[in-house]
Design an enzyme around this catalytic site. Structure first.
Site, PDB file in Angstrom:
ATOM      1  N   ASP A   9       0.874  -1.074   0.065  1.00 49.08           N
ATOM      2  CA  ASP A   9      -0.028  -0.115  -0.066  1.00 49.08           C
ATOM      3  C   ASP A   9       0.820   1.135   0.016  1.00 49.08           C
ATOM      4  OD1 ASP A   9      -1.603   2.135   0.737  1.00 49.08           O
ATOM      5  OD2 ASP A   9      -2.552   1.186   2.540  1.00 49.08           O
ATOM      6  N   ILE A  10       0.739   2.145  -1.155  1.00 41.49           N
ATOM      7  CA  ILE A  10       1.672   3.122  -1.083  1.00 41.49           C
ATOM      8  C   ILE A  10       1.453   4.177  -0.135  1.00 41.49           C
ATOM      9  CG2 ILE A  10       0.209   4.496  -2.584  1.00 41.49           C
ATOM     10  CD1 ILE A  10       2.992   5.267  -4.282  1.00 41.49           C
ATOM     11  N   ASN A  23      -6.033  12.389 -10.905  1.00 42.71           N
ATOM     12  CA  ASN A  23      -6.767  12.777 -12.136  1.00 42.71           C
ATOM     13  C   ASN A  23      -6.451  14.289 -12.251  1.00 42.71           C
ATOM     14  OD1 ASN A  23      -9.003  14.279 -10.674  1.00 42.71           O
ATOM     15  ND2 ASN A  23      -9.688  12.233  -9.991  1.00 42.71           N
ATOM     16  N   GLY A  31      -9.099   4.646  -6.724  1.00 43.56           N
ATOM     17  CA  GLY A  31      -7.733   4.133  -6.908  1.00 43.56           C
ATOM     18  C   GLY A  31      -6.769   4.592  -6.066  1.00 43.56           C
ATOM     19  N   VAL A  32      -5.378   4.752  -6.238  1.00 40.36           N
ATOM     20  CA  VAL A  32      -4.255   5.424  -5.671  1.00 40.36           C
ATOM     21  C   VAL A  32      -4.449   6.793  -5.307  1.00 40.36           C
ATOM     22  CG1 VAL A  32      -1.945   6.159  -5.847  1.00 40.36           C
ATOM     23  CG2 VAL A  32      -2.727   3.862  -6.854  1.00 40.36           C
ATOM     24  N   ASP A  33      -5.192   7.462  -5.971  1.00 38.20           N
ATOM     25  CA  ASP A  33      -5.661   8.939  -5.840  1.00 38.20           C
ATOM     26  C   ASP A  33      -6.529   8.969  -4.700  1.00 38.20           C
ATOM     27  OD1 ASP A  33      -5.737  11.566  -6.337  1.00 38.20           O
ATOM     28  OD2 ASP A  33      -7.366  11.366  -7.887  1.00 38.20           O
ATOM     29  N   SER A 121      -1.142   4.779 -14.429  1.00 38.11           N
ATOM     30  CA  SER A 121      -1.993   4.279 -15.482  1.00 38.11           C
ATOM     31  C   SER A 121      -2.515   2.950 -15.284  1.00 38.11           C
ATOM     32  CB  SER A 121      -1.545   4.759 -16.717  1.00 38.11           C
ATOM     33  OG  SER A 121      -1.571   6.181 -16.853  1.00 38.11           O
ATOM     34  N   GLY A 123      -4.169   1.036 -13.426  1.00 36.54           N
ATOM     35  CA  GLY A 123      -5.486   0.714 -12.748  1.00 36.54           C
ATOM     36  C   GLY A 123      -6.502   1.223 -13.599  1.00 36.54           C
ATOM     37  N   TYR A 125      -7.254   3.543 -15.439  1.00 32.62           N
ATOM     38  CA  TYR A 125      -6.654   3.883 -16.795  1.00 32.62           C
ATOM     39  C   TYR A 125      -6.399   2.822 -18.046  1.00 32.62           C
ATOM     40  CZ  TYR A 125      -6.948   8.947 -15.182  1.00 32.62           C
ATOM     41  OH  TYR A 125      -7.459  10.079 -14.759  1.00 32.62           O
TER      42      TYR A 125
END
Length: 170
Positions: A9-10, A23, A31-33, A121, A123, A125
């Protein structure tokens, strides 16, 4: 610069800078964002809103990068970059590589020594994982930043991590 592959997990990475696959609105997403905004807390969103009100009224352009505080994350900064959406009919690889190069440049400008990258990108995307890893490594392997000595590619899930290990070895 040392490159390491980490499954996990980042938002839990203890580094100077965490790269966010954002985005263009900079206002959070999935997601990550979404995970970075949720765990980092309102300070990140506040700085992102200020960026939108000043330099990025139209949003952050794809391939570019900008830094904010990391809020409650175990890092000093979040570097936001907007990856391209995968296209089978148009080669957008150079824009994806720009995400890594520009994020690394911002990290170096900040004086960051350690940086954690997601697989940008790959995920929602839709970028194919194997090629996404290749694009990341095409930038990170030859990079010689002044300050950054470690780049971690933080991969979500065992399958993604195994694919990345295979690409790195091959």
């Amino acid at each position: 610069m040392e490159i390491s592959l980490v499954e996990g997990d980042i938002t839990a990475e203890q580094v100077d800078a965490i790269v966010n696959a954002a985005n263009s609105s900079l206002l959070g997403g999935g997601g990550v964002d979404g995970a970075i905004h949720r765990r980092g807390g309102p300070a990140i969103l506040e700085e992102c809103r200020a960026l939108r009100a000043s330099r990025y009224g139209e949003g952050l352009p794809t391939g570019q990068a900008v830094a904010t505080t990391a809020g409650n994350l175990p890092a000093r900064w979040v570097i936001h970059t907007v990856g391209p959406v995968w296209s089978g009919s148009e080669d957008r690889s150079s824009v994806l590589r720009d995400c890594y190069a520009n994020s690394l440049r911002v990290a170096d400008d900040l004086g960051a020594v350690t940086v954690a990258f997601p697989l940008i990108s790959a995920g929602v995307y839709g970028w194919p994982v194997e090629d996404a890893v290749r694009q990341a490594l095409a930038v990170l392997r030859p990079a010689t930043p002044a300050h950054v000595t470690e780049a971690r590619l933080v991969l979500f899930g065992a399958d993604t991590h195994q694919t990345a290990q295979r690409v790195l070895a091959g």
